[in-house]
Write an enzyme that holds these catalytic residues in place. Structure first.
Site, PDB file in Angstrom:
ATOM      1  N   ASP A  14       0.806  -1.427  -0.026  1.00 36.05           N
ATOM      2  CA  ASP A  14       0.041   0.491  -0.394  1.00 36.05           C
ATOM      3  C   ASP A  14       0.876   1.301   0.249  1.00 36.05           C
ATOM      4  O   ASP A  14       0.436   2.391   0.845  1.00 36.05           O
ATOM      5  CB  ASP A  14      -0.840  -0.135   1.211  1.00 36.05           C
ATOM      6  N   GLU A 187     -11.318   0.946  -3.030  1.00 36.84           N
ATOM      7  CA  GLU A 187     -10.665   1.668  -1.305  1.00 36.84           C
ATOM      8  C   GLU A 187      -9.857   2.474  -2.281  1.00 36.84           C
ATOM      9  O   GLU A 187      -9.514   2.881  -3.373  1.00 36.84           O
ATOM     10  CB  GLU A 187     -10.674  -0.125  -0.682  1.00 36.84           C
TER      11      GLU A 187
END
Length: 542
Positions: A14, A187
């Site tokens: 991420d 997301e």
């Protein structure tokens, strides 16, 4: 120069990448590993140096009892108004309808710290990022989690204005700006303003092989005002099962001083057993989700695209204005434990290294036995990432247990339900110390040696333990003098320590394999194990 992907090998998921002046920074998720948020810096995007983690106090991050895979999801790093801003989560549930996610903000004038005490900002959803508009206003952009079973759990991207006077959100301004594409599971949003357009980059499809990044844009920040790029996905490997990099998606965009564009993305590198098809199983990512960087250009309609196609490339041209950065080559590590502070490559689970776990310095690491390796509250374990498919790791341990509930040794660990170790313990039947190998596979615990456990001679004070990881399998070895090594006749499947294996039965499958040192005393007497050194040596360059 060439960027060789992944630029951050091993569990570095991420990525949130920014540039400040001539320096690039990447912040990565750490989930339930301590300290919180992993930071790297570079001036060329090729060579990266590890920085101190910003979340290093329990007052900033309290994860005791967090489930495996909970904790810090998708931190967002930004720079504005002369300081760094870091938004991060502390997720308390990973399975079922709820996430119980709290989002926090800390700031610092220097990337090295000190970082402020946290401000709790909301709990609407995870993967929150802070957007600094050019008019001085700020907004929180986040995934929205809907626990109701009759709604889709990923309920679009919510934008809420942030008041810098009160350092709090204005909840009355919250609105959904994009619902995502039909791929769903939208997301990981990051918002940018470029040439009068607001560009929204968001991940979709989950974080496995269906993963992708999509782009949308709008002239305003009004509700439902964003339109998707007709060429989506921006990046994905869903339809490229044979490429070296897989799972690319969730990430962040950055512009160089010279006006070039790059995108940092999470990625995976699966391997497969000889009987498995790359178009079926796809494989096992024991190194977890890593960080890749791709070159980005813009088409005549103002949409971004990845140079080389949406599958990305293993080798990418570095920025033309890159400043060569001095950084270690490879990730091998030798630690004699001379310092009274753990090397930054070491991590603990959920809480910092404290006196309850043991102490370090003066040429030794002492671990005080606590709970089992499945314990979410009291655990004496330090670990470092697997960062290569093939490596050797070894240690020397002095341990004198009184009963079988006392154990200490060398661990290969994914999470509390999937791990194995070679350890010293006590055998009451033979009345002496022995070496055993055991594995916990989805909480199915297996002792492999049992009555054939390796007896430790009475005149042997210390035991050397080694693990040899060879991509698909790994083994353990022992020595009584540090010179003559003996292989323990147990070969373990490395797939058990992969995101993909854990994902089949558990919701917190976001990290990667670690090699660790640990001590356990289920009898509750705090029996201590002394480790003289640790050596992690990569045996092949990828």
């Amino acid at each position: 120069m060439k960027i060789s992907n992944p630029v951050l090998p091993g569990f570095n998921a991420d990525p949130s990448m920014i540039r400040v002046g001539d320096t690039y920074y990447i912040a990565n998720s750490t989930f339930d590993w301590w300290p919180g948020v992993r930071l790297h810096e570079s001036k060329d995007m090729v060579h990266w140096n590890l920085l101190p983690s910003p979340l290093n106090r329990i007052s900033q991050l309290d994860m005791k009892g967090n489930p495996s895979g909970g904790g810090v999801w998708a931190p967002d790093l930004s720079y504005a108004d002369g300081r760094f801003w870091l938004v991060y989560s502390n997720v308390k549930i990973v399975n079922g309808a709820f996430k119980d996610c709290a989002n926090y903000l800390v700031t610092a004038e220097d990337i090295h710290g000190p970082w402020s005490e946290p401000i709790r900002i909301n709990g609407v959803g995870f993967d929150a990022s802070l957007f600094h508009d050019d008019d001085g206003r700020k907004y929180l952009v986040q995934q929205t989690w809907d626990f109701r079973e009759y709604h889709h759990a990923f309920n679009g991207i919510t934008l809420t204005e942030f008041d810098t006077a009160t350092m709090q959100l204005k909840p009355e301004t919250a609105r959904t700006i994009w619902q995502g594409t039909d791929v769903k599971l939208v997301e990981g949003p990051h918002l940018y303003k470029i040439d009068g357009w607001y560009y929204l980059f968001a991940a979709e499809g989950g974080t496995q092989y269906e993963h992708q990044e999509s782009v949308a844009r709008s002239r305003t920040l009004d509700a439902d005002s964003f339109e998707g790029d007709p060429h989506n996905p921006f990046i994905s490997n869903f339809d490229t099962p044979d490429t070296y990099l897989q799972k690319q998606g969730h990430g962040a965009l950055v512009e160089t001083p010279g006006g070039e564009w790059y995108y940092a993305s999470l990625c995976g590198r699966p391997w497969r057993h000889d009987t498995e098809s790359s178009h079926g199983v796809r494989g096992w990512c024991t190194l977890g989700r890593e960080t890749s960087i791709q070159k980005v250009e813009w088409d005549e309609d103002g949409w971004p695209y990845v140079v080389g196609g949406h599958a990305g490339e293993r080798y990418v041209e570095a920025p033309h204005d890159a400043i060569v950065t001095d950084a270690p080559t490879g990730h091998s590590q030798h630690d004699e434990f001379e310092s009274d502070v753990l090397d930054p490559n070491w991590n603990t689970l959920r809480v910092p290294f404290t006196d309850a776990m043991g102490h370090v310095g003066g040429g030794a690491l002492t671990l005080r036995g606590q709970g089992s390796l499945s314990n979410l509250f009291e655990l004496s374990l330090i670990g470092r990432r697997w960062q290569a498919f093939d490596f050797d790791a070894e240690t020397k341990v002095t341990f004198n247990p009184d009963n079988y509930m006392q154990m200490a040794g060398l661990v290969n660990f994914y999470n509390h339900i999937c791990w194995s170790w070679a350890f010293v313990t006590w055998c009451e039947d033979c009345g002496r110390r022995v070496i055993e190998v055991a594995q916990n596979d989805f909480d199915g615990y297996t002792s492999f040696l049992k009555d054939k456990a390796i007896a430790i001679p009475d005149d042997v004070e210390s035991v050397w333990l080694r693990t040899k990881v060879r991509t698909k399998t790994y083994t353990y070895e022992y020595s009584f003098d540090g010179e003559a090594w003996h292989e323990i006749p147990v070969t373990l499947d490395a797939a058990v320590l992969s995101d993909d294996y854990v994902a089949s039965h558990y919701g917190g499958f976001f990290t990667g394999a670690f090699v660790c040192l640990a001590a356990v005393d289920l009898a509750g007497y705090g029996k201590e194990a002394v480790f003289d050194y640790f050596d992690y040596r990569e045996t092949e360059a990828e």
